[in-house]
Every structure is written in C-alpha cells, then in structure tokens.
Design an enzyme around this catalytic site. Structure first.
Site, PDB file in Angstrom:
ATOM      1  N   HIS A 225      14.846  32.208  15.309  1.00 38.80           N
ATOM      2  CA  HIS A 225      13.968  31.403  14.448  1.00 38.80           C
ATOM      3  C   HIS A 225      14.800  30.516  13.526  1.00 38.80           C
ATOM      4  O   HIS A 225      14.889  30.747  12.314  1.00 38.80           O
ATOM      5  CB  HIS A 225      13.024  32.305  13.657  1.00 38.80           C
ATOM      6  CG  HIS A 225      11.934  32.877  14.503  1.00 38.80           C
ATOM      7  ND1 HIS A 225      11.921  34.182  14.924  1.00 38.80           N
ATOM      8  CD2 HIS A 225      10.831  32.296  15.041  1.00 38.80           C
ATOM      9  CE1 HIS A 225      10.833  34.387  15.664  1.00 38.80           C
ATOM     10  NE2 HIS A 225      10.162  33.273  15.757  1.00 38.80           N
ATOM     11  N   ASN A 226      15.400  29.505  14.095  1.00 38.40           N
ATOM     12  CA  ASN A 226      16.225  28.577  13.327  1.00 38.40           C
ATOM     13  C   ASN A 226      15.790  27.137  13.636  1.00 38.40           C
ATOM     14  O   ASN A 226      14.790  26.924  14.350  1.00 38.40           O
ATOM     15  CB  ASN A 226      17.711  28.811  13.652  1.00 38.40           C
ATOM     16  CG  ASN A 226      17.958  28.792  15.156  1.00 38.40           C
ATOM     17  OD1 ASN A 226      17.409  27.941  15.855  1.00 38.40           O
ATOM     18  ND2 ASN A 226      18.744  29.738  15.659  1.00 38.40           N
ATOM     19  N   GLN A 426      10.936  40.232  28.464  1.00 38.61           N
ATOM     20  CA  GLN A 426      10.515  38.929  28.993  1.00 38.61           C
ATOM     21  C   GLN A 426       9.383  39.052  30.012  1.00 38.61           C
ATOM     22  O   GLN A 426       8.436  38.273  29.989  1.00 38.61           O
ATOM     23  CB  GLN A 426      11.712  38.203  29.624  1.00 38.61           C
ATOM     24  CG  GLN A 426      12.675  37.630  28.617  1.00 38.61           C
ATOM     25  CD  GLN A 426      11.997  36.673  27.654  1.00 38.61           C
ATOM     26  OE1 GLN A 426      11.295  35.747  28.054  1.00 38.61           O
ATOM     27  NE2 GLN A 426      12.178  36.893  26.367  1.00 38.61           N
TER      28      GLN A 426
END
Ligand SMILES: [Zn+2]
Length: 492
Positions: A225-226, A426
């Site tokens: 989360h950047n 995933q």
C-alpha cells in the site's frame, strides 16, 4: 450512496493530541504524527520538507516547503525545526492506552529504510530539475503550455507515457524511470491528457503541490500500500475511463473525480488492515465506529490535502463541496468488506439492463465499480507484473501477522506465514473476489480489454495452481514464450 463530509468525532476518553486532530481534518499515520512514534522530534522535519513550529498553544503548525527549501534542507542535513519562545515540549508517544504499536516502524526493517532514503534523495533531485525546467510564477494557470511539466523526465519515461493506455504498462519500471515520482507524473500527465487542467482552470503550481503531497503521504515502507500501488490503480482507471461505454458518457467532472479518487484511494495507509485497528482498539477505529475505517481515513486525508492546497477554491463552494462528497463515495466503495453489496447491485442492474449512463447517479455507480476493478486488478495483469504485486501484498500481510504474534494477538486470516502461501492466498482471492467482479465488468463492458483481463486472470490462476501442486516451477513461468498471452494483451 449518500456521503456527507463531516469532521469525525472521537469519544472523549480517547486522548489524541490536538495538533493531530486539527491537521487537515484527518488524523495522519505519517511521521508528523506523534501518535505513531517519532521518538526523535527531529524526525518531524523530515516529513516532506516540513518545517515545524511550536506555536504558543503547543499546537504544531506545519509549513510545507516545497522545492528549493526541501533540497537545501536535505543536502545540508540541517534540522530546521524552529522552537517557539515557550520552548519545546516532547510529544506523547503511543497511540493507544492498552497497546502501543509504533506504526512508523511496522515496515522499517533495514532493507526498506536504506532503499527509502535513496529513493527520497533521487526524488528530490528530480524535483529540483523540475523546478529549473518550469520556473512557473505563483498563480500561473492553464494558459502556460502544459507540455513543459513533462520535460523533467527522461526520454524513456516520456516514451512510456505515450503508451499509458496499454494494459501491459509496467508501473514498476515507470516508477524507477521517474525516480519514484510515478504517482505525480502519471496523474499530472493524465489530467493534462484529458484537458482537465485547462477545463477546470486548475492552477498548475497548486496542482503540482497537491500531487506531491498525495504521493508523499503514501508510506514507501509499505511493501504494497504505497504510492506505486496508487499509480497502478490510476493507470488502470485510465484504461477503464477510455472504454467506449464510459468515454461516450462520462463528463469531464466524472473523469476528474475518477482519476483523483484512484490517486488518493489508499492515502496514508498504515500497512495494516481494519480488523487489526479494531482489535488493537485503535482510536481511528473508534473515530469511524469500526466501519470503513481505513477508507474514511483515506478520504478525509484527501479532502484535507485538497483544502490545504486550495486546489478547487476558485470554483463555487457548492461545486467543490460536492466534489469532495463524490470523492468520498468513490473511495468508500473500495472497502473490500462491502464487495458483495456492490457486486449484487451491479449484477442486478446488468440483469435488468437498466443502467442509464445519462443519469448522474448511474454514472457515479459505474465509476465506483471501475475504481473497485482498478483497485484489485493485479491478478488481471500480465504474469510478470501480477506476480510482483502478489509477493508485495503477501509480504505486507505476513508482516502484520508477525506484529500480531509479537503482541500475542490473534493472527488475522491470510497473515500467518505458517498457514498460508502466496499461491493459496492468490487462488482464493482470484476465485472469490476477482473473478466474480471481472465477470460482471466484462458483461457491462464487453471489450477487448475485458477479455484480455479475464485471459490473464485465468492464466495467472493456473500458474499459481501449478506452482502450488508442484507441476511447474518458477523457471517454467519466467520465459514469456512459455505462456500464451491472452488475445489483445498488446492493447494500447
Ligand atoms: Zn488500493
């Protein structure tokens, strides 16, 4: 969905320093917030070149200095903190009366911090070049030739921007080529490409400042989360906005909001999820009553930056207030815990064929769905990109799990590295979240791009299954020739 922007209210028994509450109408996780550590007050001045003054009432006032001051400060390693006559009073550390977890150190292992410093310096030099190249007087607006803002970047980055609509766009490479400025560069380019800067008469200095602040308020220490994730979502959003059904019906205001929502949708993300904030009794969870805690924070942080930079203040107040509300409604839609609610509504509309894109409400709903798709489109990207995102998000999950173990908290689902692998996370995510959403999106927008995304999704899922069962190993997946690209993957 009705969204009303109000300043959040925290119960009185939650001690939060006044300066944090007063900052931009949002509480920040960033290093300026004493709640998340900053044991050394000098760290406060590192944050995006801020100079911090202690005002007489001890409420910190941050004056953000862009450009030359930042570079000067970084180059000469000066602590430019200015103390008031009243003197400096150390700020309280610890965010929580029961459990004190320093969010700033959550992802601050050595390998991140070295890279982050190098990245910061490269960014600063890049910004310096930008200043030399533009030399814009304050207040310069749309009448200035817009292309000059791109001159800062290398030929390769510019080349990439020519294919910014390609689904194969490599955001990691673009981030390297722009010295870590992918979010600023990409968002500016797209706003310009749509003619929105001119149309909304946006002041370019304010806009540039807004985008730099947005980019810097993402935490580069977060593996996932950047700002690169935000740039990736913005690029995906652009691809969806160009789809015929949308491009025919969306207004300029819709497009502006769609791009801004994508760029800000995870602003100031702490690298842990909402259940973590709730179970640690974090004040943000109390502030937003355990409901869309992070999304509310992202939205209010974005509104704070819009107001701080006065980007829309030249527009009538009703217009910018309405834009803030719509921005909130878009960002709140990215709450994955409300996935089924949005998906059912979308499915019902598609079954009844009653989406009317002439209606502002329906266009807004489609924008919400587009942003949701953009936010979780990683499994629909080509394997080499998709795999990197999978590794990054798992790293962030597992790191949260480590913190939970350290503090003897129950380990959140998917966060236990003993019980999960990248592959099984995933496969579950693709099966239960991504496939249902993209199947409906392909019904709505039955285009080459939608087929390409579903094609990659199927191939990527098969690859993870193969790696899980041991029927293939990593080397089988390295050669692009070993995989069949879905038709249309060269979409541009
Ligand atoms: Zn996101």
């Amino acid at each position: 969905m009705e969204v009303c922007y109000q300043l959040p209210v925290l119960p009185l028994d939650r001690p939060v320093p006044k300066h944090v509450l007063s900052r931009r109408g949002a509480i920040s996780f960033s290093s300026s917030s004493s709640l998340f550590g900053a044991p050394d007050p000098r760290q406060l001045s590192q944050r995006r070149g801020a100079i911090s003054y202690d005002s007489s009432d001890q409420t910190a006032l941050y004056i953000r200095m862009l450009g030359a001051c930042v570079i000067f400060k970084q180059l000469f390693s000066r602590d430019v903190r200015v103390r008031s006559q009243a003197g400096f009073e150390p700020e309280r550390r610890g965010s929580h009366p029961y459990l004190s977890i320093d969010f700033q150190t959550l992802h601050s292992r050595a390998e991140y911090s070295g890279a982050a410093t190098g990245r910061k310096i490269r960014r600063l030099f890049s910004f310096q070049r930008h200043l030399h190249s533009i030399r814009l007087p304050q207040g310069t607006s749309y009448s200035t030739p817009l292309h000059i803002l791109d001159e800062d970047y290398t030929g390769q980055a510019k080349c990439m921007l020519e294919k910014v609509g390609s689904w194969n766009f490599d955001i990691f490479l673009f981030d390297r080529l722009t010295n870590g400025n992918s979010l600023v560069t990409l968002t500016f380019h797209l706003l310009n490409r749509f003619g929105l800067i001119e149309l909304f008469q946006l002041d370019m200095v304010k806009l540039r400042r807004f985008l730099v602040l947005v980019q810097d308020d993402y935490h580069s220490q977060n593996p996932y989360h950047n700002a690169v994730h935000a740039a990736d979502v913005t690029q995906a959003m652009y691809c969806y906005l160009k789809e015929p059904k949308l491009s025919r019906s969306l207004t300029s205001c819709d497009i502006l909001l769609g791009l801004l929502a994508a760029a800000t949708h995870d602003l100031d993300h702490p690298g842990v999820n909402q259940p973590f904030l709730i179970k640690t009794d974090h004040y943000l969870a109390a502030l937003y009553r355990n409901s869309s805690v992070l999304e509310n924070h992202h939205w209010r942080s974005a509104v704070g930056l819009l107001r701080e930079t006065e980007l829309f203040f030249h527009l009538p107040a009703d217009d910018w207030l309405n834009m803030e509300r719509q921005l909130g409604s878009l960002i709140l839609a990215t709450d994955i815990s409300r996935q089924n609610e949005y998906l059912s509504k979308f499915r019902t509309h598609l079954d009844q064929e009653d989406l009317c894109l002439g209606s502002a409400g329906d266009r807004h709903f489609v924008l919400q769905m587009a942003l949701k798709c953009a936010d979780i489109c990683n499994p629909c990207r080509p394997w080499e990109l998709s795999k990197q995102w999978s590794e990054k998000v798992t790293e962030e999950f597992f790191h949260q799990g480590e913190i939970e173990k350290q503090h003897k908290l129950e380990v959140s689902p998917l966060c236990d590295n003993q019980a999960n692998t990248i592959g099984n996370i995933q496969i579950g995510f693709m099966t239960y979240v991504v496939e249902p959403l993209f199947a409906e999106w392909a019904r709505f927008s039955d285009t080459r791009l939608s087929q390409t995304m579903l094609g990659h999704l199927g191939l990527n899922k098969a690859s993870w299954s193969g790696l899980q069962t041991g029927s293939m190993d990593e080397s089988d997946l390295e050669e692009p020739a070993s995989r069949t690209s879905p038709q249309g993957s060269q979409e541009s």
